[in-house]
Write a protein that holds these residues in place. Structure first.
Motif, PDB file in Angstrom:
ATOM      1  N   PRO A  50       2.061  -5.211  -0.495  1.00  0.00           N
ATOM      2  CA  PRO A  50       2.828  -4.672   0.889  1.00  0.00           C
ATOM      3  C   PRO A  50       1.961  -3.524   0.509  1.00  0.00           C
ATOM      4  O   PRO A  50       2.490  -2.985   1.733  1.00  0.00           O
ATOM      5  CB  PRO A  50       3.670  -4.848  -0.093  1.00  0.00           C
ATOM      6  CG  PRO A  50       3.924  -6.218  -0.662  1.00  0.00           C
ATOM      7  CD  PRO A  50       2.881  -6.251  -1.030  1.00  0.00           C
ATOM      8  N   ALA A  51       2.782  -2.697  -0.264  1.00  0.00           N
ATOM      9  CA  ALA A  51       2.852  -1.603  -0.330  1.00  0.00           C
ATOM     10  C   ALA A  51       1.570  -1.092   0.252  1.00  0.00           C
ATOM     11  O   ALA A  51       1.880   0.444   1.092  1.00  0.00           O
ATOM     12  CB  ALA A  51       2.428  -1.280  -1.740  1.00  0.00           C
ATOM     13  N   ARG A  52      -0.003  -1.047  -0.052  1.00  0.00           N
ATOM     14  CA  ARG A  52      -0.877  -1.139   0.371  1.00  0.00           C
ATOM     15  C   ARG A  52      -0.777  -1.259   2.448  1.00  0.00           C
ATOM     16  O   ARG A  52      -1.612  -0.531   2.352  1.00  0.00           O
ATOM     17  CB  ARG A  52      -2.298  -1.371  -0.343  1.00  0.00           C
ATOM     18  CG  ARG A  52      -3.262  -1.224   0.097  1.00  0.00           C
ATOM     19  CD  ARG A  52      -5.153  -2.015  -0.694  1.00  0.00           C
ATOM     20  NE  ARG A  52      -6.449  -1.704   0.173  1.00  0.00           N
ATOM     21  CZ  ARG A  52      -7.003  -1.724   0.093  1.00  0.00           C
ATOM     22  NH1 ARG A  52      -6.785  -3.834  -0.313  1.00  0.00           N
ATOM     23  NH2 ARG A  52      -8.338  -1.487   0.155  1.00  0.00           N
ATOM     24  N   PRO A  84      12.582  10.023   5.141  1.00  0.00           N
ATOM     25  CA  PRO A  84      12.434   9.739   4.274  1.00  0.00           C
ATOM     26  C   PRO A  84      10.791   8.423   4.101  1.00  0.00           C
ATOM     27  O   PRO A  84      10.311   8.204   3.553  1.00  0.00           O
ATOM     28  CB  PRO A  84      13.372   8.646   4.737  1.00  0.00           C
ATOM     29  CG  PRO A  84      14.360   9.598   5.288  1.00  0.00           C
ATOM     30  CD  PRO A  84      13.319  10.404   5.800  1.00  0.00           C
ATOM     31  N   LEU A  85      10.131   8.543   5.530  1.00  0.00           N
ATOM     32  CA  LEU A  85       8.900   7.782   5.448  1.00  0.00           C
ATOM     33  C   LEU A  85       7.781   7.969   5.199  1.00  0.00           C
ATOM     34  O   LEU A  85       7.121   7.290   4.634  1.00  0.00           O
ATOM     35  CB  LEU A  85       8.344   7.268   7.167  1.00  0.00           C
ATOM     36  CG  LEU A  85      10.032   6.541   7.508  1.00  0.00           C
ATOM     37  CD1 LEU A  85       9.181   6.296   9.959  1.00  0.00           C
ATOM     38  CD2 LEU A  85       9.930   5.124   7.068  1.00  0.00           C
ATOM     39  N   MET A  90       5.012   8.305   0.241  1.00  0.00           N
ATOM     40  CA  MET A  90       3.657   8.885  -1.300  1.00  0.00           C
ATOM     41  C   MET A  90       4.045   7.890  -2.331  1.00  0.00           C
ATOM     42  O   MET A  90       3.049   8.041  -3.107  1.00  0.00           O
ATOM     43  CB  MET A  90       4.536  10.095  -0.687  1.00  0.00           C
ATOM     44  CG  MET A  90       4.318  11.482  -0.519  1.00  0.00           C
ATOM     45  SD  MET A  90       5.059  12.355  -0.126  1.00  0.00           S
ATOM     46  CE  MET A  90       4.259  13.303  -1.792  1.00  0.00           C
ATOM     47  N   LYS A  91       5.304   7.436  -2.245  1.00  0.00           N
ATOM     48  CA  LYS A  91       5.416   6.366  -2.851  1.00  0.00           C
ATOM     49  C   LYS A  91       4.215   5.180  -3.267  1.00  0.00           C
ATOM     50  O   LYS A  91       4.434   4.772  -4.120  1.00  0.00           O
ATOM     51  CB  LYS A  91       6.645   5.531  -3.132  1.00  0.00           C
ATOM     52  CG  LYS A  91       7.715   5.457  -4.406  1.00  0.00           C
ATOM     53  CD  LYS A  91       9.099   4.653  -4.248  1.00  0.00           C
ATOM     54  CE  LYS A  91       9.858   3.448  -5.473  1.00  0.00           C
ATOM     55  NZ  LYS A  91      10.631   3.518  -4.742  1.00  0.00           N
ATOM     56  N   ASP A  92       3.869   4.154  -1.884  1.00  0.00           N
ATOM     57  CA  ASP A  92       2.841   3.877  -2.087  1.00  0.00           C
ATOM     58  C   ASP A  92       2.003   4.187  -1.999  1.00  0.00           C
ATOM     59  O   ASP A  92       1.203   3.088  -3.107  1.00  0.00           O
ATOM     60  CB  ASP A  92       3.074   3.166  -0.369  1.00  0.00           C
ATOM     61  CG  ASP A  92       4.323   2.413   0.368  1.00  0.00           C
ATOM     62  OD1 ASP A  92       5.221   1.373  -0.569  1.00  0.00           O
ATOM     63  OD2 ASP A  92       4.972   2.137   1.208  1.00  0.00           O
ATOM     64  N   TYR A  97      -2.933   3.083  -5.425  1.00  0.00           N
ATOM     65  CA  TYR A  97      -4.213   3.891  -6.087  1.00  0.00           C
ATOM     66  C   TYR A  97      -3.563   4.893  -7.247  1.00  0.00           C
ATOM     67  O   TYR A  97      -5.006   6.039  -8.275  1.00  0.00           O
ATOM     68  CB  TYR A  97      -4.847   5.395  -5.145  1.00  0.00           C
ATOM     69  CG  TYR A  97      -4.802   3.749  -3.770  1.00  0.00           C
ATOM     70  CD1 TYR A  97      -5.721   3.525  -3.362  1.00  0.00           C
ATOM     71  CD2 TYR A  97      -4.155   4.489  -2.763  1.00  0.00           C
ATOM     72  CE1 TYR A  97      -6.203   2.783  -2.462  1.00  0.00           C
ATOM     73  CE2 TYR A  97      -4.088   3.400  -1.800  1.00  0.00           C
ATOM     74  CZ  TYR A  97      -5.299   3.031  -1.397  1.00  0.00           C
ATOM     75  OH  TYR A  97      -5.498   2.162  -0.700  1.00  0.00           O
ATOM     76  N   GLY A  98      -2.793   5.127  -7.795  1.00  0.00           N
ATOM     77  CA  GLY A  98      -2.579   6.038  -8.775  1.00  0.00           C
ATOM     78  C   GLY A  98      -2.877   7.348  -8.676  1.00  0.00           C
ATOM     79  O   GLY A  98      -2.685   8.464  -9.105  1.00  0.00           O
ATOM     80  N   VAL A  99      -2.686   7.824  -7.163  1.00  0.00           N
ATOM     81  CA  VAL A  99      -2.943   9.317  -7.141  1.00  0.00           C
ATOM     82  C   VAL A  99      -1.387   9.911  -6.485  1.00  0.00           C
ATOM     83  O   VAL A  99      -1.280   9.547  -5.303  1.00  0.00           O
ATOM     84  CB  VAL A  99      -3.654   9.488  -6.244  1.00  0.00           C
ATOM     85  CG1 VAL A  99      -4.397  11.204  -5.753  1.00  0.00           C
ATOM     86  CG2 VAL A  99      -5.344   8.875  -7.215  1.00  0.00           C
TER      87      VAL A  99
END
Length: 258
Positions: A50-52, A84-85, A90-92, A97-99
């Motif tokens: 879901p994050a991607r 917030p969006l 940024m959190k996703d 991706y670990g970046v």
């Protein structure tokens, strides 16, 4: 005789087929060794989460992807007035991706988060190569990912406003991609939400959901993450149950221009 001098005197001499084959194999071997030591392969991301799905939808909505191979410039950016969006995007990105993206404030109180990592940018570039994009196949095949995709896109490109008779609302999702909106419309039909695609207008097409029944299903199954749009839709159902009209003083947006 040195090797360079020997090459100079023999460069025009014809070589038999076996010699050409040995020379070609040696050149290919040298190229493979060079590639392994100097060229870094671009990472391929196959994660289906879901994050991607949300991250891709936000970039297709209010994002931009810039690739300049000649100057070696790579950029993917997402911007929105709702902080917030942007923080959620940024959190996703960091989880997938670990970046860690960087955040900046642009003109007009618009927050922008961006990443300059080549691997990350090229992953987004495959989804946004033009205005007439389509929903990725790995999203279309998973209903829970498709819901996340639609919600994220509606947070950026969606509008909630009363119709002309002030008896119900209209929820629209606007975008330049007709094919992308058709993919969304096809999925909405599968979960019994009827919608219409209007346009083309000057800048975009619009997918509209109008009746109370369809709006309630959209609110239950998909909804918004944008706090203001969620509040407007929730307020509508509260007023509808109480028998009140949907009007501007109740905190609902005006009809957006075409």
């Amino acid at each position: 005789m040195s090797k360079s001098l020997a090459y100079y005197h023999t460069k025009d001499v014809s070589v038999c087929s076996a010699g050409r084959r040995r020379l070609r194999l040696k050149m290919e071997s040298n190229w493979v060794k060079f590639a392994r030591s100097h060229i870094k392969p671009v990472q391929v991301f196959t994660e289906r989460t879901p994050a991607r799905s949300r991250a891709v939808a936000h970039v297709l909505g209010d994002g931009t992807v810039r690739v300049d191979r000649r100057r070696k410039e790579y950029l993917v950016e997402y911007y929105n007035k709702c902080k917030p969006l942007v923080l959620s995007w940024m959190k996703d990105i960091e989880s997938v991706y670990g970046v860690k993206p960087k955040l900046r404030l642009k003109k007009g109180d618009v927050y922008a988060a961006y990443v300059c990592n080549k691997g990350v940018v090229m992953d987004f570039f495959q989804f946004k190569r033009g205005e007439n994009w389509r929903v990725p196949s790995w999203v279309r095949n998973e209903p829970h990912l498709f819901k996340e995709f639609i919600r994220a896109l509606a947070d950026d490109e969606g509008s909630v406003y009363p119709n002309g008779s002030h008896t119900t609302l209209t929820v629209t999702i606007s975008n330049n991609s007709l094919m992308g909106l058709k993919d969304i419309q096809e999925y909405l039909e599968k979960i019994s939400i009827k919608s219409r695609i209007r346009g083309p207008y000057k800048r975009c097409y619009k997918l509209a959901i109008t009746s109370r029944k369809n709006l309630f299903k959209y609110y239950i199954h998909i909804g918004f993450s944008h706090p203001k749009k969620t509040k407007r839709l929730k307020r509508f159902f509260t007023l509808y149950r109480n028998g009140a009209e949907v009007t501007q003083p109740f905190g609902l947006a005006k009809r957006p221009p075409n």
